[in-house]
Scaffold this motif. Structure first.
Motif, PDB file in Angstrom:
ATOM      1  N   LEU A  43       0.865  -1.184   0.000  1.00  0.00           N
ATOM      2  CA  LEU A  43       0.000   0.000   0.000  1.00  0.00           C
ATOM      3  C   LEU A  43       0.894   1.224   0.000  1.00  0.00           C
ATOM      4  CD1 LEU A  43      -2.852   1.305   0.343  1.00  0.00           C
ATOM      5  CD2 LEU A  43      -2.472   1.142   2.820  1.00  0.00           C
ATOM      6  N   ALA A  44       0.700   2.115  -0.963  1.00  0.00           N
ATOM      7  CA  ALA A  44       1.549   3.306  -1.060  1.00  0.00           C
ATOM      8  C   ALA A  44       0.809   4.428  -1.778  1.00  0.00           C
ATOM      9  CB  ALA A  44       2.848   2.981  -1.798  1.00  0.00           C
ATOM     10  N   PRO A  45       1.091   5.691  -1.377  1.00  0.00           N
ATOM     11  CA  PRO A  45       0.502   6.842  -2.069  1.00  0.00           C
ATOM     12  C   PRO A  45       1.402   7.351  -3.186  1.00  0.00           C
ATOM     13  CG  PRO A  45       1.533   7.567  -0.031  1.00  0.00           C
ATOM     14  CD  PRO A  45       1.799   6.089  -0.135  1.00  0.00           C
ATOM     15  N   TYR A  46       0.764   7.820  -4.264  1.00  0.00           N
ATOM     16  CA  TYR A  46       1.474   8.404  -5.408  1.00  0.00           C
ATOM     17  C   TYR A  46       0.851   9.760  -5.703  1.00  0.00           C
ATOM     18  CZ  TYR A  46       3.164   3.654  -6.054  1.00  0.00           C
ATOM     19  OH  TYR A  46       3.757   2.425  -5.853  1.00  0.00           O
ATOM     20  N   SER A  47       1.695  10.784  -5.873  1.00  0.00           N
ATOM     21  CA  SER A  47       1.156  12.127  -6.079  1.00  0.00           C
ATOM     22  C   SER A  47       0.923  12.454  -7.549  1.00  0.00           C
ATOM     23  CB  SER A  47       2.076  13.179  -5.460  1.00  0.00           C
ATOM     24  OG  SER A  47       3.304  13.245  -6.146  1.00  0.00           O
ATOM     25  N   PHE A  48       1.322  11.572  -8.462  1.00  0.00           N
ATOM     26  CA  PHE A  48       1.003  11.738  -9.881  1.00  0.00           C
ATOM     27  C   PHE A  48      -0.072  10.697 -10.212  1.00  0.00           C
ATOM     28  CE2 PHE A  48       5.637  13.190 -10.423  1.00  0.00           C
ATOM     29  CZ  PHE A  48       5.295  14.499 -10.149  1.00  0.00           C
ATOM     30  N   PHE A  49      -1.338  11.142 -10.137  1.00  0.00           N
ATOM     31  CA  PHE A  49      -2.477  10.237 -10.290  1.00  0.00           C
ATOM     32  C   PHE A  49      -3.666  11.019 -10.826  1.00  0.00           C
ATOM     33  CE2 PHE A  49      -6.601   9.313  -8.412  1.00  0.00           C
ATOM     34  CZ  PHE A  49      -6.840   8.033  -8.885  1.00  0.00           C
ATOM     35  N   THR A  50      -4.475  10.376 -11.667  1.00  0.00           N
ATOM     36  CA  THR A  50      -5.731  11.016 -12.071  1.00  0.00           C
ATOM     37  C   THR A  50      -6.623  10.039 -12.834  1.00  0.00           C
ATOM     38  OG1 THR A  50      -6.672  13.073 -12.973  1.00  0.00           O
ATOM     39  CG2 THR A  50      -5.040  11.933 -14.336  1.00  0.00           C
ATOM     40  N   LEU A  51      -7.836  10.522 -13.141  1.00  0.00           N
ATOM     41  CA  LEU A  51      -8.787   9.820 -14.001  1.00  0.00           C
ATOM     42  C   LEU A  51      -8.536  10.254 -15.437  1.00  0.00           C
ATOM     43  CD1 LEU A  51     -11.574   8.215 -14.310  1.00  0.00           C
ATOM     44  CD2 LEU A  51     -12.658  10.455 -14.096  1.00  0.00           C
ATOM     45  N   PHE A  52      -8.481   9.279 -16.350  1.00  0.00           N
ATOM     46  CA  PHE A  52      -8.167   9.587 -17.740  1.00  0.00           C
ATOM     47  C   PHE A  52      -9.334   9.373 -18.698  1.00  0.00           C
ATOM     48  CE2 PHE A  52      -3.961   8.924 -15.956  1.00  0.00           C
ATOM     49  CZ  PHE A  52      -3.231   9.937 -16.551  1.00  0.00           C
ATOM     50  N   ASN A  53     -10.330   8.603 -18.321  1.00  0.00           N
ATOM     51  CA  ASN A  53     -11.420   8.295 -19.257  1.00  0.00           C
ATOM     52  C   ASN A  53     -12.685   7.966 -18.479  1.00  0.00           C
ATOM     53  OD1 ASN A  53     -12.057   7.927 -22.143  1.00  0.00           O
ATOM     54  ND2 ASN A  53     -12.559   5.828 -21.546  1.00  0.00           N
ATOM     55  N   TYR A  54     -13.859   8.334 -19.082  1.00  0.00           N
ATOM     56  CA  TYR A  54     -15.138   8.052 -18.449  1.00  0.00           C
ATOM     57  C   TYR A  54     -15.622   6.633 -18.688  1.00  0.00           C
ATOM     58  CZ  TYR A  54     -16.223  12.953 -17.266  1.00  0.00           C
ATOM     59  OH  TYR A  54     -16.227  14.207 -16.722  1.00  0.00           O
ATOM     60  N   ARG A  55     -15.771   6.257 -19.971  1.00  0.00           N
ATOM     61  CA  ARG A  55     -16.383   4.970 -20.318  1.00  0.00           C
ATOM     62  C   ARG A  55     -15.519   4.231 -21.334  1.00  0.00           C
ATOM     63  NH1 ARG A  55     -20.420   8.733 -20.142  1.00  0.00           N
ATOM     64  NH2 ARG A  55     -22.022   8.400 -18.557  1.00  0.00           N
ATOM     65  N   PRO A  56     -14.861   3.176 -20.914  1.00  0.00           N
ATOM     66  CA  PRO A  56     -14.843   2.677 -19.545  1.00  0.00           C
ATOM     67  C   PRO A  56     -13.987   3.580 -18.677  1.00  0.00           C
ATOM     68  CG  PRO A  56     -13.301   1.422 -20.858  1.00  0.00           C
ATOM     69  CD  PRO A  56     -14.009   2.336 -21.803  1.00  0.00           C
ATOM     70  N   PRO A  57     -14.211   3.591 -17.370  1.00  0.00           N
ATOM     71  CA  PRO A  57     -13.394   4.448 -16.512  1.00  0.00           C
ATOM     72  C   PRO A  57     -11.958   3.926 -16.427  1.00  0.00           C
ATOM     73  CG  PRO A  57     -14.913   3.127 -15.198  1.00  0.00           C
ATOM     74  CD  PRO A  57     -15.275   2.890 -16.620  1.00  0.00           C
ATOM     75  N   ILE A  58     -11.008   4.790 -16.774  1.00  0.00           N
ATOM     76  CA  ILE A  58      -9.588   4.442 -16.738  1.00  0.00           C
ATOM     77  C   ILE A  58      -8.883   5.419 -15.797  1.00  0.00           C
ATOM     78  CG2 ILE A  58      -7.446   4.216 -18.048  1.00  0.00           C
ATOM     79  CD1 ILE A  58      -9.407   2.160 -18.947  1.00  0.00           C
ATOM     80  N   ILE A  59      -8.176   4.880 -14.813  1.00  0.00           N
ATOM     81  CA  ILE A  59      -7.346   5.711 -13.950  1.00  0.00           C
ATOM     82  C   ILE A  59      -5.886   5.298 -14.135  1.00  0.00           C
ATOM     83  CG2 ILE A  59      -9.170   6.071 -12.253  1.00  0.00           C
ATOM     84  CD1 ILE A  59      -7.736   4.068 -10.430  1.00  0.00           C
ATOM     85  N   GLY A  60      -4.980   6.154 -13.674  1.00  0.00           N
ATOM     86  CA  GLY A  60      -3.573   5.823 -13.805  1.00  0.00           C
ATOM     87  C   GLY A  60      -2.733   6.581 -12.795  1.00  0.00           C
ATOM     88  N   PHE A  61      -1.586   6.000 -12.470  1.00  0.00           N
ATOM     89  CA  PHE A  61      -0.641   6.669 -11.580  1.00  0.00           C
ATOM     90  C   PHE A  61       0.763   6.437 -12.101  1.00  0.00           C
ATOM     91  CE2 PHE A  61      -0.719   2.375  -9.961  1.00  0.00           C
ATOM     92  CZ  PHE A  61       0.567   2.134  -9.519  1.00  0.00           C
ATOM     93  N   SER A  62       1.648   7.358 -11.751  1.00  0.00           N
ATOM     94  CA  SER A  62       3.024   7.306 -12.214  1.00  0.00           C
ATOM     95  C   SER A  62       3.938   6.845 -11.091  1.00  0.00           C
ATOM     96  CB  SER A  62       3.446   8.693 -12.703  1.00  0.00           C
ATOM     97  OG  SER A  62       4.786   8.683 -13.131  1.00  0.00           O
ATOM     98  N   SER A  63       4.696   5.780 -11.355  1.00  0.00           N
ATOM     99  CA  SER A  63       5.665   5.262 -10.406  1.00  0.00           C
ATOM    100  C   SER A  63       7.051   5.702 -10.858  1.00  0.00           C
ATOM    101  CB  SER A  63       5.596   3.728 -10.345  1.00  0.00           C
ATOM    102  OG  SER A  63       6.588   3.200  -9.485  1.00  0.00           O
TER     103      SER A  63
END
Length: 205
Positions: A43-63
């Motif tokens: 479990l870890a927090p990432y400060s580069f994160f967001t929602l990229f698409n509605y349908r289908p819902p796509i989220i992403g984060f940068s490691s």
């Protein structure tokens, strides 16, 4: 026009602290839980994160660096995003400790967990919203010279959403009521979203 500080990032910023993270802020926090192929939770927090698409819902984060969560997602194809809120800020921060892949951050930070319905990783029990996700793409970032960077964007499709009923009013999610926290700049800056910050604007025409 007012005097401005100008710099080219490749040559340094010339300030006491790099301003980039403070300018592109506040940023949603990607508080991501995974499980390794051998069953160790992460479990870890990432400060580069967001929602990229509605349908289908796509989220992403940068490691930045191939960290444990990135490796776990590559191995299992699953992760959970947990909404970080003000009451959870301290334990969220504790889960960011730099520890080895054998360490379970849920146990390290004393965070209660709940099982997910559709994926293997656990959810943060105290978080009022969680997204269960299946990985869709992994993108390695490149510089303008096409040099591969040690930064990886992990994308996932949201296949299950958990929302506390207290955050729903007449079927509408109340963003400010959740008291989400966002990452600011500097080494320690965070912001809280509250209902007092709300204003409305409707899209023209």
């Amino acid at each position: 026009m007012a005097d401005q500080h100008f710099y080219e990032p490749a040559n340094g910023h010339g300030l006491a602290h790099d301003p980039l993270n403070a300018i592109v802020a506040p940023r949603p926090i990607g508080w991501v839980s995974t499980v390794s192929a051998s069953g160790v939770r992460n479990l870890a927090p990432y400060s580069f994160f967001t929602l990229f698409n509605y349908r289908p819902p796509i989220i992403g984060f940068s490691s930045i660096g191939w960290k444990d969560n990135a490796a776990n997602i590559a191995a299992t194809g699953e992760f959970v995003w947990n909404l970080a809120t003000r009451p959870l800020a301290e334990v969220m921060n504790a889960s960011s400790a730099m520890v080895g892949p054998e360490v379970d951050e849920f146990e390290l930070a004393g965070i209660a967990a709940l099982p997910s319905r559709l994926v293997r990783p656990d959810r943060v029990a105290g978080s009022p919203v969680q997204f269960e996700c299946r990985a869709t793409q992994t993108l390695r970032l490149e510089s303008k010279e096409r040099q591969a960077l040690d930064t990886w964007v992990m994308f996932g499709e949201v296949i299950g959403v958990h929302i506390d009923h207290d955050l729903l009013e007449d079927g509408v999610y109340q963003t400010g009521r959740a008291r989400a926290i966002l990452r600011g700049g500097g080494p320690a800056d965070y912001f809280e979203v509250g209902e007092d910050n709300l204003f409305k604007m409707f899209r023209p025409g």
